[in-house]
Scaffold this active site. Structure first.
Site, PDB file in Angstrom:
ATOM      1  N   HIS A  80      11.035 -12.192  -1.031  1.00  0.00           N
ATOM      2  CA  HIS A  80       9.615 -12.352  -1.366  1.00  0.00           C
ATOM      3  C   HIS A  80       8.814 -11.155  -0.859  1.00  0.00           C
ATOM      4  O   HIS A  80       8.036 -10.552  -1.597  1.00  0.00           O
ATOM      5  CB  HIS A  80       9.072 -13.652  -0.758  1.00  0.00           C
ATOM      6  CG  HIS A  80       7.572 -13.738  -0.698  1.00  0.00           C
ATOM      7  ND1 HIS A  80       6.795 -14.002  -1.804  1.00  0.00           N
ATOM      8  CD2 HIS A  80       6.699 -13.582   0.328  1.00  0.00           C
ATOM      9  CE1 HIS A  80       5.523 -14.004  -1.459  1.00  0.00           C
ATOM     10  NE2 HIS A  80       5.423 -13.748  -0.171  1.00  0.00           N
ATOM     11  N   ASP A 109      -3.330  13.881 -20.018  1.00  0.00           N
ATOM     12  CA  ASP A 109      -2.209  13.026 -19.618  1.00  0.00           C
ATOM     13  C   ASP A 109      -1.906  13.341 -18.160  1.00  0.00           C
ATOM     14  O   ASP A 109      -2.592  14.160 -17.530  1.00  0.00           O
ATOM     15  CB  ASP A 109      -0.965  13.309 -20.497  1.00  0.00           C
ATOM     16  CG  ASP A 109      -0.010  12.113 -20.521  1.00  0.00           C
ATOM     17  OD1 ASP A 109       0.344  11.623 -19.433  1.00  0.00           O
ATOM     18  OD2 ASP A 109       0.363  11.671 -21.620  1.00  0.00           O
ATOM     19  N   TRP A 145      11.788  -8.627   5.472  1.00  0.00           N
ATOM     20  CA  TRP A 145      11.581  -7.386   4.726  1.00  0.00           C
ATOM     21  C   TRP A 145      11.551  -6.186   5.667  1.00  0.00           C
ATOM     22  O   TRP A 145      11.719  -5.050   5.245  1.00  0.00           O
ATOM     23  CB  TRP A 145      10.297  -7.462   3.879  1.00  0.00           C
ATOM     24  CG  TRP A 145       9.041  -7.102   4.622  1.00  0.00           C
ATOM     25  CD1 TRP A 145       8.313  -7.906   5.423  1.00  0.00           C
ATOM     26  CD2 TRP A 145       8.369  -5.827   4.607  1.00  0.00           C
ATOM     27  NE1 TRP A 145       7.243  -7.221   5.935  1.00  0.00           N
ATOM     28  CE2 TRP A 145       7.243  -5.946   5.449  1.00  0.00           C
ATOM     29  CE3 TRP A 145       8.603  -4.608   3.980  1.00  0.00           C
ATOM     30  CZ2 TRP A 145       6.360  -4.894   5.673  1.00  0.00           C
ATOM     31  CZ3 TRP A 145       7.712  -3.561   4.225  1.00  0.00           C
ATOM     32  CH2 TRP A 145       6.610  -3.709   5.051  1.00  0.00           C
ATOM     33  N   SER A 173      11.255   6.450  -6.852  1.00  0.00           N
ATOM     34  CA  SER A 173      10.229   6.176  -7.850  1.00  0.00           C
ATOM     35  C   SER A 173       8.824   6.424  -7.283  1.00  0.00           C
ATOM     36  O   SER A 173       7.990   7.082  -7.904  1.00  0.00           O
ATOM     37  CB  SER A 173      10.366   4.731  -8.325  1.00  0.00           C
ATOM     38  OG  SER A 173       9.215   4.335  -9.018  1.00  0.00           O
ATOM     39  N   SER A 174       8.583   5.908  -6.071  1.00  0.00           N
ATOM     40  CA  SER A 174       7.257   6.078  -5.460  1.00  0.00           C
ATOM     41  C   SER A 174       6.944   7.539  -5.207  1.00  0.00           C
ATOM     42  O   SER A 174       5.816   7.990  -5.421  1.00  0.00           O
ATOM     43  CB  SER A 174       7.185   5.347  -4.116  1.00  0.00           C
ATOM     44  OG  SER A 174       7.248   3.984  -4.315  1.00  0.00           O
ATOM     45  N   HIS A 257       3.487   1.403   8.843  1.00  0.00           N
ATOM     46  CA  HIS A 257       2.046   1.302   8.972  1.00  0.00           C
ATOM     47  C   HIS A 257       1.289   2.113   7.925  1.00  0.00           C
ATOM     48  O   HIS A 257       0.409   1.572   7.270  1.00  0.00           O
ATOM     49  CB  HIS A 257       1.516   1.520  10.382  1.00  0.00           C
ATOM     50  CG  HIS A 257       0.167   0.880  10.463  1.00  0.00           C
ATOM     51  ND1 HIS A 257       0.012  -0.469  10.660  1.00  0.00           N
ATOM     52  CD2 HIS A 257      -1.051   1.368  10.191  1.00  0.00           C
ATOM     53  CE1 HIS A 257      -1.262  -0.773  10.535  1.00  0.00           C
ATOM     54  NE2 HIS A 257      -1.937   0.309  10.260  1.00  0.00           N
ATOM     55  N   GLU A 259       2.352   2.613   5.149  1.00  0.00           N
ATOM     56  CA  GLU A 259       2.606   1.810   3.957  1.00  0.00           C
ATOM     57  C   GLU A 259       1.508   0.762   3.732  1.00  0.00           C
ATOM     58  O   GLU A 259       1.097   0.528   2.597  1.00  0.00           O
ATOM     59  CB  GLU A 259       3.974   1.131   4.080  1.00  0.00           C
ATOM     60  CG  GLU A 259       4.280   0.059   3.043  1.00  0.00           C
ATOM     61  CD  GLU A 259       4.491   0.599   1.635  1.00  0.00           C
ATOM     62  OE1 GLU A 259       4.712   1.811   1.492  1.00  0.00           O
ATOM     63  OE2 GLU A 259       4.429  -0.207   0.694  1.00  0.00           O
ATOM     64  N   TYR A 261      -1.539   1.009   4.452  1.00  0.00           N
ATOM     65  CA  TYR A 261      -2.729   1.682   3.907  1.00  0.00           C
ATOM     66  C   TYR A 261      -2.476   2.158   2.484  1.00  0.00           C
ATOM     67  O   TYR A 261      -3.402   2.230   1.681  1.00  0.00           O
ATOM     68  CB  TYR A 261      -3.181   2.814   4.834  1.00  0.00           C
ATOM     69  CG  TYR A 261      -3.695   2.234   6.126  1.00  0.00           C
ATOM     70  CD1 TYR A 261      -4.917   1.560   6.145  1.00  0.00           C
ATOM     71  CD2 TYR A 261      -2.947   2.260   7.278  1.00  0.00           C
ATOM     72  CE1 TYR A 261      -5.370   0.954   7.291  1.00  0.00           C
ATOM     73  CE2 TYR A 261      -3.390   1.651   8.433  1.00  0.00           C
ATOM     74  CZ  TYR A 261      -4.592   1.003   8.436  1.00  0.00           C
ATOM     75  OH  TYR A 261      -5.037   0.392   9.571  1.00  0.00           O
ATOM     76  N   SER A 272     -14.982   0.439  -4.963  1.00  0.00           N
ATOM     77  CA  SER A 272     -16.071   1.417  -4.950  1.00  0.00           C
ATOM     78  C   SER A 272     -16.515   1.810  -6.359  1.00  0.00           C
ATOM     79  O   SER A 272     -17.548   2.452  -6.533  1.00  0.00           O
ATOM     80  CB  SER A 272     -15.652   2.685  -4.199  1.00  0.00           C
ATOM     81  OG  SER A 272     -15.286   2.357  -2.895  1.00  0.00           O
ATOM     82  N   HIS A 306       1.837  -0.669  17.185  1.00  0.00           N
ATOM     83  CA  HIS A 306       1.140  -1.940  17.431  1.00  0.00           C
ATOM     84  C   HIS A 306       1.879  -3.111  16.767  1.00  0.00           C
ATOM     85  O   HIS A 306       1.533  -4.260  17.002  1.00  0.00           O
ATOM     86  CB  HIS A 306      -0.343  -1.887  17.021  1.00  0.00           C
ATOM     87  CG  HIS A 306      -0.609  -1.799  15.556  1.00  0.00           C
ATOM     88  ND1 HIS A 306      -1.678  -1.128  15.027  1.00  0.00           N
ATOM     89  CD2 HIS A 306       0.038  -2.307  14.492  1.00  0.00           C
ATOM     90  CE1 HIS A 306      -1.656  -1.228  13.715  1.00  0.00           C
ATOM     91  NE2 HIS A 306      -0.632  -1.935  13.364  1.00  0.00           N
ATOM     92  N   HIS A 307       2.880  -2.812  15.953  1.00  0.00           N
ATOM     93  CA  HIS A 307       3.734  -3.882  15.422  1.00  0.00           C
ATOM     94  C   HIS A 307       4.812  -4.263  16.431  1.00  0.00           C
ATOM     95  O   HIS A 307       5.603  -5.155  16.169  1.00  0.00           O
ATOM     96  CB  HIS A 307       4.418  -3.432  14.121  1.00  0.00           C
ATOM     97  CG  HIS A 307       3.453  -3.081  13.032  1.00  0.00           C
ATOM     98  ND1 HIS A 307       3.013  -4.003  12.114  1.00  0.00           N
ATOM     99  CD2 HIS A 307       2.810  -1.936  12.724  1.00  0.00           C
ATOM    100  CE1 HIS A 307       2.162  -3.416  11.265  1.00  0.00           C
ATOM    101  NE2 HIS A 307       2.022  -2.165  11.625  1.00  0.00           N
ATOM    102  N   THR A 332     -13.021   1.819   8.733  1.00  0.00           N
ATOM    103  CA  THR A 332     -12.940   0.673   7.826  1.00  0.00           C
ATOM    104  C   THR A 332     -14.286  -0.038   7.765  1.00  0.00           C
ATOM    105  O   THR A 332     -14.751  -0.440   6.690  1.00  0.00           O
ATOM    106  CB  THR A 332     -11.838  -0.305   8.285  1.00  0.00           C
ATOM    107  OG1 THR A 332     -10.684   0.453   8.620  1.00  0.00           O
ATOM    108  CG2 THR A 332     -11.486  -1.284   7.193  1.00  0.00           C
ATOM    109  N   LYS A 335     -16.735   1.695   5.538  1.00  0.00           N
ATOM    110  CA  LYS A 335     -16.553   1.390   4.119  1.00  0.00           C
ATOM    111  C   LYS A 335     -17.259   0.091   3.748  1.00  0.00           C
ATOM    112  O   LYS A 335     -17.994   0.015   2.763  1.00  0.00           O
ATOM    113  CB  LYS A 335     -15.066   1.308   3.764  1.00  0.00           C
ATOM    114  CG  LYS A 335     -14.345   2.623   3.943  1.00  0.00           C
ATOM    115  CD  LYS A 335     -13.013   2.609   3.276  1.00  0.00           C
ATOM    116  CE  LYS A 335     -12.828   3.470   2.163  1.00  0.00           C
ATOM    117  NZ  LYS A 335     -13.265   4.507   1.560  1.00  0.00           N
ATOM    118  N   ARG A 454       6.565 -17.343  12.889  1.00  0.00           N
ATOM    119  CA  ARG A 454       6.799 -17.084  11.471  1.00  0.00           C
ATOM    120  C   ARG A 454       8.302 -17.102  11.186  1.00  0.00           C
ATOM    121  O   ARG A 454       9.108 -17.124  12.101  1.00  0.00           O
ATOM    122  CB  ARG A 454       6.184 -15.743  11.067  1.00  0.00           C
ATOM    123  CG  ARG A 454       6.800 -14.564  11.759  1.00  0.00           C
ATOM    124  CD  ARG A 454       6.002 -13.296  11.548  1.00  0.00           C
ATOM    125  NE  ARG A 454       6.214 -12.739  10.219  1.00  0.00           N
ATOM    126  CZ  ARG A 454       6.190 -11.425   9.935  1.00  0.00           C
ATOM    127  NH1 ARG A 454       5.962 -10.549  10.905  1.00  0.00           N
ATOM    128  NH2 ARG A 454       6.376 -10.991   8.725  1.00  0.00           N
TER     129      ARG A 454
END
Lengths: 529, 373
Positions: A80, A109, A145, A173-174, A257, A259, A261, A272, A306-307, A332, A335, A454
């Protein structure tokens, strides 16, 4: 001002003779076709990943083991997560980038159209491999994951090799997608489209693309080390051979991390665009928005640990990562304040794109608040690996990233299809999603604070009521998304004809071309004042 | 300071008091856990205040500045002063938050001058506790019966939060935990102590607590550690120092006697029925999580014992793998987890259950001979 290429339809397109049937899609180098394929692919993955979430919520509906065994439950949480991150959110943003960036900067293009084709077409193979692994003996990946070693190395089943291979393909791909975005933006802007005139969606994607190029190779390194640790006798993450399992987490989160963002900066760009359009007022603080995005991207490289506050770091490192993490809330916040200031004394109307954008601002901010709480290291020891974290990242990813993607879809559907979508159905989708997403994720905060870890298939009886509510919200949210599917199909097939600019307050080059956007736009660059 | 004031106000509101019963973070039973709770509430109320201001402004706009009311949009779109203001103010709030957070964190990480030290070792899916300066050590396993998990019996009050042998620690003493793992990463968590620390294989982490109130405190493994991650709770009993000392002395005595008894029993042999009865018990407690009660394992993950060549033919190999485990796999070494009798019984059981029917018995003395080879 712009040189719209007439009322050019596919059939009078003499530049290339467009193949029909499946080959049109297989061989296409057209950014709009590729964008559509990305968007459809991500929606299919959203439903696949979503159905796994339904399995999870069904099992957690009441205490005890009912439907699935714990090993399969772990496969569900793992796949998932992987599908939603790499299959739903990221390709959706790439699809939006493909469709919108050339039109927004007045380019005909993407700069590298063949690579564009390839970067899309390897994705279905990546996910076919990942999903196929679920049917292998021993099941698919079951280590979360985040695939922490040594659970993903010594202690994993043999589908790990497939997992590694599929992540490699997703990463390639990314990276190709990101290179394409950067090259397009740097080289193909219409005359007069200076950097500080680019729409924020272009800006946020520009910055996101740099993040992707910086961190996807790190992920590739991490999965490769997992592969060699498992199959080729290396000991990167095995203390017995001189390695360190915690080093895996440092490498993973150095990717992980930025990732997160990557999955939210394009949302900022979308919102925006939408908030000013429906407030009929220019975006407040354009340049500060650009700088804030860059600041968030820069800081994202300094907060990964921090993870990992509970892994046993020196106090100095814990303090450093706590301060840097808290600091991220400043740009943040800027924004969010800018969006509110944009609305302030505007002339606001509430079409569905605006509703999703407003829900985004509020719910993303709630996710930001729990993020700020999680930044405080001593308290993070209590929150870490509980449902509080699950609530936090689903607020920023579902009611954040996914809601912004929904907003974008509604905002640009008339441009893509040439038809207005069914506003009544859209409102139904919005309200059903808004209510159910909160029933789904808000109570998770309480479960986490009360101590529910979790990634567990069964829980103590004190959490029974909360989990029942959460599951009901989950089923409702899942079903609500079928309304969206129905609405999009309906809109593609027909509906009220959309004008070139269906939204009164909308700004940008994409609204200067007819709806639906012709197969080729801006063959001659428009002049930007 | 204003943060103190907010916290004080927060503590007085009835909602906060009501919520903490089951929907909020626990205040816990240590000075540290109380400080952590205060930090949590402080940052929560700060978020609430910011939320009220931001969302208030948003809803004000949504209600007052709407097109349907005939509003004409203003044209302003920039203001450097405002931008600087809303960069500086959050920054100052953060500094206010960072100060108490820093001092709490430093206190939490100070493991020096402990009175008691316990080595906590996680493995799939149980905890092992070893007291330093004494011979006491034991495993702590989930005590909730399978029938409750499979919904065949009503769930008890402490469903999934009960163990056969809890950790016992003294109150009013600084207890240091050294935390490590034998296989994958686990995380030892007791919410009431505000202690959560990862158990990393090959490395030792340190943390500590000092509990003021005698009582039973429950927690769980907090890091995904494989199939039965949800089934390895932590239970800690805090006793007064006098009771603790008595308990420790008693345990030392029990463990010493058990060793003597084991040596004495070596001479005796058990018959097949006895071995099978005990073997089944041990199997369900220690082996069935992976190899399944049916002995069929999970294909591709955990090998089947039913019909396995090792269980049918290779007795020495069988004893070896149970006693020493198999490196590089989930198969643990049970030599130091089970008594000789239990090892003999479970190996006998595996060689005779589910139609394996070798008819062979393994005695404690066989296992002992193997281990002393």
């Amino acid at each position: 001002m712009s040189t719209v290429v007439g009322e050019m339809d596919q059939h009078d397109d003499h530049h290339h003779h467009a193949p029909s049937g499946i080959t049109r899609w297989l061989f296409t180098t057209n950014h709009k076709d590729i964008g559509s394929m990305y968007l459809w692919f991500s929606f299919i993955m959203f439903l696949v990943g979503g159905s796994m979430a339904m399995v999870i919520r069904a099992e957690l509906f009441q205490p005890g083991l009912q439907l699935v065994d714990p090993h399969f439950f772990n496969q569900m949480t793992t796949v998932h997560g992987l599908i939603m991150v790499f299959g739903a959110v990221m390709p959706a943003f790439t699809g939006l980038a493909n469709w919108m960036i050339p039109m927004m900067i007045g380019a005909p293009d993407m700069a590298l159209p063949r690579m564009n084709n390839w970067s899309f077409w390897i994705l279905p193979f990546a996910f076919a491999i990942l999903l196929a692994s679920l049917f292998m003996e021993g099941g698919g990946p079951a280590f979360g994951w985040t695939f922490y070693a040594p659970l993903s190395t010594t202690y994993s089943s043999d589908s790990t090799a497939l997992f590694v291979f599929s992540v490699h393909i997703m990463g390639i791909s990314s990276i190709m997608g990101a290179i394409n975005v950067i090259v397009t933006i740097m080289n193909m802007r219409a005359p007069g489209m200076s950097y500080m005139k680019m729409p924020l969606f272009v800006w946020t994607w520009f910055i996101t693309a740099f993040l992707l190029i910086a961190v996807m190779p790190v992920l590739a390194g991490a999965v490769t080390m997992v592969l060699t640790d498992k199959y080729f006798g290396t000991s990167f993450f095995d203390a017995a051979g001189g390695g360190d399992p915690v080093m895996f987490q440092h490498i993973f989160w150095f990717f992980g991390h930025p990732e997160v963002y990557i999955m939210i900066l394009p949302s900022f760009g979308i919102v925006s665009a939408i908030i000013p359009a429906f407030s009929r007022k220019r975006l407040f603080g354009y340049s500060s928005m650009v700088y804030a995005t860059a600041a968030i991207a820069g800081l994202s490289f300094l907060v990964w640990a921090h993870h990992m506050f509970t892994t046993g770091m020196p106090v100095f490192a814990e303090l450093f990562f706590m301060y840097c993490t808290m600091l991220i809330s400043v740009p943040t916040g800027v924004k969010v304040f800018n969006w509110v200031a944009t609305m302030w004394r505007g002339s606001i109307s509430f079409e569905t794109p605006m509703l999703f954008a407003l829900a985004f601002v509020i719910l993303f901010t709630i996710g930001g608040f729990s993020g700020l709480m999680l930044a405080i290291t001593p308290v993070d020891f209590q929150y870490h690996d509980t449902y509080f974290v699950v609530a936090h990242f689903h607020y920023v990813l579902v009611s954040g990233a996914i809601f912004s993607i929904m907003a974008a879809a509604y905002y640009w559907l008339p441009k893509w299809t040439g038809h207005m979508y069914d506003e009544g159905l859209a409102k139904l989708h919005f309200w059903a999603s808004l209510i159910s997403v909160n029933v789904l994720f808000f109570p998770m905060h309480f479960a986490g604070l009360a101590g529910m870890p979790r990634r567990i298939p069964d829980y103590s009886v004190q959490f029974a009521d909360i989990n029942q509510i959460v599951s009901i919200g989950g089923f409702a949210f899942g079903l609500s998304q079928l309304i969206f599917l129905w609405l999009v199909i309906k809109c593609v097939k027909g509906g009220k004809k959309a004008p070139a600019k269906p939204w009164e307050g909308a700004e940008g080059l994409e609204w200067t071309v007819p709806s639906p956007a012709p197969y080729h736009t801006f063959d001659t660059p428009p002049e930007v004042k | 300071m204003s943060i103190r004031l907010i916290t004080a106000l927060a503590a007085m509101t009835p909602i906060a008091a009501q919520a903490q019963s089951q929907l909020n973070l626990t205040q816990g039973v240590t000075e540290i856990s109380q400080r952590v709770y205060d930090l949590h509430m402080t940052i929560f109320y700060i978020c609430c205040v910011i939320g009220v201001v931001v969302f208030g402004a948003m809803f004000w706009s949504m209600i007052r500045h709407r097109k349907s009311k005939g509003r004409k949009p203003a044209t302003f779109h920039e203001n450097i002063k405002v931008e600087i203001l809303w960069t500086i103010i959050p920054f100052l709030i953060l500094i206010g938050m960072a100060i108490p957070a820093t001092s709490t964190l430093i206190a939490m990480e100070d493991t020096s001058e402990a009175d008691v030290t316990v080595l906590v070792t996680g493995s799939q899916w149980k905890w092992h506790y070893k007291y330093f300066d004494s011979d006491v050590e034991y495993f702590s396993l989930l005590a909730t019966p399978r029938q409750q998990i499979e919904n065949r019996l009503e769930k008890g009050e402490n469903y999934l939060l009960e163990v056969d042998r809890p950790l016992v620690i003294p109150t009013d003493r600084k207890v240091r935990f050294l935390i490590t793992s034998d296989d994958v990463i686990h995380s030892w968590w007791v919410p009431d102590f505000a202690v959560k620390k990862d158990a990393n294989p090959g490395f030792i982490n340190e943390t500590w607590t000092q509990v003021d109130e005698p009582g039973i405190y429950r927690g769980q493994c907090a890091e995904l550690c494989g199939k039965d991650h949800g089934f390895m709770p932590v239970v800690v009993i805090a006793k007064t120092p006098a009771e603790y000392d008595a308990w420790l002395a008693e345990q030392e005595e029990i463990q010493r006697k058990a060793k003597e008894e084991e040596q004495r029993l070596l001479a005796m042999s058990m018959d097949m029925d006895e071995l099978m009865d005990l073997g089944e018990q041990v199997y369900l407690g220690s082996c069935a999580a992976c190899h399944q009660a049916s002995g069929e394992g999970i294909p591709g993950v955990f090998p089947a014992l039913k019909g396995s060549p090792m269980a049918l033919n290779d007795m020495n190999g069988h004893i070896d793998i149970v006693v020493n485990g198999k490196t590089g796999t989930s198969m643990q070494a049970f030599g130091n987890q089970l008594s000789l009798r239990e090892l003999a019984a479970v190996i006998t059981y595996e060689r005779n259950a589910w139609g394996n029917d070798t008819g062979e018995t393994v005695q404690a003395s066989d296992v002992n001979a193997f281990m002393n080879e």
